[in-house]
Design an enzyme around this catalytic site. Sequence first.
Site, PDB file in Angstrom:
ATOM      1  N   ASN A  14       0.863  -1.188   0.000  1.00  0.00           N
ATOM      2  CA  ASN A  14       0.000   0.000   0.000  1.00  0.00           C
ATOM      3  C   ASN A  14       0.899   1.237   0.000  1.00  0.00           C
ATOM      4  O   ASN A  14       1.458   1.602   1.020  1.00  0.00           O
ATOM      5  CB  ASN A  14      -0.890  -0.038   1.255  1.00  0.00           C
ATOM      6  CG  ASN A  14      -1.748   1.209   1.386  1.00  0.00           C
ATOM      7  OD1 ASN A  14      -1.822   2.029   0.471  1.00  0.00           O
ATOM      8  ND2 ASN A  14      -2.400   1.353   2.527  1.00  0.00           N
ATOM      9  N   LYS A  47       0.114   4.241  -0.343  1.00  0.00           N
ATOM     10  CA  LYS A  47      -0.524   5.429   0.248  1.00  0.00           C
ATOM     11  C   LYS A  47      -0.255   6.665  -0.631  1.00  0.00           C
ATOM     12  O   LYS A  47      -0.101   6.538  -1.833  1.00  0.00           O
ATOM     13  CB  LYS A  47      -0.059   5.617   1.692  1.00  0.00           C
ATOM     14  CG  LYS A  47      -0.211   4.345   2.511  1.00  0.00           C
ATOM     15  CD  LYS A  47      -0.039   4.562   3.983  1.00  0.00           C
ATOM     16  CE  LYS A  47      -0.171   3.231   4.697  1.00  0.00           C
ATOM     17  NZ  LYS A  47      -0.217   3.341   6.132  1.00  0.00           N
ATOM     18  N   HIS A 106      -9.711   0.932   5.038  1.00  0.00           N
ATOM     19  CA  HIS A 106      -8.371   1.140   5.612  1.00  0.00           C
ATOM     20  C   HIS A 106      -8.465   2.097   6.793  1.00  0.00           C
ATOM     21  O   HIS A 106      -9.262   3.040   6.781  1.00  0.00           O
ATOM     22  CB  HIS A 106      -7.408   1.686   4.555  1.00  0.00           C
ATOM     23  CG  HIS A 106      -5.995   1.719   5.062  1.00  0.00           C
ATOM     24  ND1 HIS A 106      -5.524   2.741   5.844  1.00  0.00           N
ATOM     25  CD2 HIS A 106      -4.981   0.826   4.941  1.00  0.00           C
ATOM     26  CE1 HIS A 106      -4.257   2.481   6.179  1.00  0.00           C
ATOM     27  NE2 HIS A 106      -3.908   1.327   5.638  1.00  0.00           N
ATOM     28  N   GLU A 128      -6.826   4.573   7.732  1.00  0.00           N
ATOM     29  CA  GLU A 128      -6.728   6.016   7.454  1.00  0.00           C
ATOM     30  C   GLU A 128      -8.016   6.546   6.825  1.00  0.00           C
ATOM     31  O   GLU A 128      -8.377   7.711   7.011  1.00  0.00           O
ATOM     32  CB  GLU A 128      -5.498   6.271   6.568  1.00  0.00           C
ATOM     33  CG  GLU A 128      -4.215   6.151   7.385  1.00  0.00           C
ATOM     34  CD  GLU A 128      -3.076   5.429   6.697  1.00  0.00           C
ATOM     35  OE1 GLU A 128      -3.022   5.435   5.452  1.00  0.00           O
ATOM     36  OE2 GLU A 128      -2.231   4.851   7.411  1.00  0.00           O
ATOM     37  N   GLU A 163      -5.265  -4.868  10.817  1.00  0.00           N
ATOM     38  CA  GLU A 163      -4.234  -3.847  10.971  1.00  0.00           C
ATOM     39  C   GLU A 163      -4.501  -3.048  12.244  1.00  0.00           C
ATOM     40  O   GLU A 163      -5.288  -2.082  12.223  1.00  0.00           O
ATOM     41  CB  GLU A 163      -4.255  -2.897   9.775  1.00  0.00           C
ATOM     42  CG  GLU A 163      -3.995  -3.578   8.458  1.00  0.00           C
ATOM     43  CD  GLU A 163      -3.521  -2.585   7.411  1.00  0.00           C
ATOM     44  OE1 GLU A 163      -2.337  -2.612   7.070  1.00  0.00           O
ATOM     45  OE2 GLU A 163      -4.324  -1.759   6.962  1.00  0.00           O
ATOM     46  N   GLY A 187       2.430   2.380  10.649  1.00  0.00           N
ATOM     47  CA  GLY A 187       3.380   3.462  10.431  1.00  0.00           C
ATOM     48  C   GLY A 187       4.110   3.904  11.692  1.00  0.00           C
ATOM     49  O   GLY A 187       4.761   4.946  11.699  1.00  0.00           O
ATOM     50  N   SER A 213       3.380  -1.989  10.345  1.00  0.00           N
ATOM     51  CA  SER A 213       4.846  -2.015  10.520  1.00  0.00           C
ATOM     52  C   SER A 213       5.456  -3.382  10.220  1.00  0.00           C
ATOM     53  O   SER A 213       6.373  -3.823  10.903  1.00  0.00           O
ATOM     54  CB  SER A 213       5.224  -1.533  11.923  1.00  0.00           C
ATOM     55  OG  SER A 213       4.834  -0.178  12.101  1.00  0.00           O
TER      56      SER A 213
HETATM   57  P1  PGA Z   1       2.730   0.343   7.619  1.00  0.00           P
HETATM   58  O1  PGA Z   1       1.282   0.537   6.954  1.00  0.00           O
HETATM   59  O2  PGA Z   1       3.305  -0.940   7.086  1.00  0.00           O
HETATM   60  O3  PGA Z   1       3.518   1.553   7.187  1.00  0.00           O
HETATM   61  O4  PGA Z   1       2.533   0.279   9.083  1.00  0.00           O
HETATM   62  C1  PGA Z   1       0.401  -0.545   6.803  1.00  0.00           C
HETATM   63  C2  PGA Z   1      -0.899  -0.102   6.173  1.00  0.00           C
HETATM   64  O5  PGA Z   1      -1.377   0.988   6.501  1.00  0.00           O
HETATM   65  O6  PGA Z   1      -1.492  -0.807   5.350  1.00  0.00           O
END
Ligand code: PGA
Length: 256
Positions: A11, A13, A97, A99, A169, A175, A216
């Site tokens: 992803n 983003k 997701h 976000e 997640e 992140g 992460s």
């Molecule tokens: P990340 O993001 O690996 O940077 O933690 C995962 C995601 O949001 O799908």
Amino acid sequence: MSTRKPFVGGNWKMNLNAAAATALAQSLVDRIPATDKLDLFISPPFPYLAHVGKIIADSPIQLAAQDFCRQADGAFTGEVSLAMLADCGVSVVLAGHSERRHVIGEADTLINEKLLAALEANMHVVLCVGEKLQQRQLQQTDAINCSQVGYGLAGVTAKQMERVTVAYEPVWAIGTGKTSTPQDAQEAHEAIRAFLCFGVCDEPVGRDVRIMYGGSVKPDNAADLIAQGDVDGFLVGGASLEADDFIAITEAAVTS
Ligand code: PGA
């Protein structure tokens, strides 16, 4: 180790520019061998979808979209329809997701409407769920996950479930560099699977649904996570922006 075929997604983003997106996609195509041991996708930002789609067209990598509009067409300024995404080569979409839920403000009902529209449009849907830190501290992880899975998948048929993947997640892990321990991830995945098997669809259907872990994921924690019986792959954010890291994670997903 799961008996289901691993599924790994990158992803991207709202990162990269045209040159960097091109270089990353090309590097993945050049370095990831054709394999039937793994399903794989990358999800670039909208403006790069068509271009990246052409680069990966003859590769084992599928093209995914980070978001989409549930309406087919019309006066929806700024939105992108599923048919437009299909035109660009998209076959996988993310829904729910963290976000989109917590930064943009999408609610369970909207996520469900979008998910149903995407299945209707023949897409594979990755439904993302996960608890916030405070909810975890209050031991609400399973309740939150099952609620988001239940609302998200309301009205999905057993046949359509073949095109559904769940991504667990934990919001506090996205992140942040903090990852769920493999045992905690397995416990959360097990609870989601039990709910899929006994609360959402029939047990054999629920057993086949892949549950990715995200938050992460890095080359150095991927092997321990995928060793868990209900961790069927990864949704990777930050580490998917580096070809070396993303490739190492895909390798861990099949060789562990
Ligand atoms: P990340 O993001 O690996 O940077 O933690 C995962 C995601 O949001 O799908």
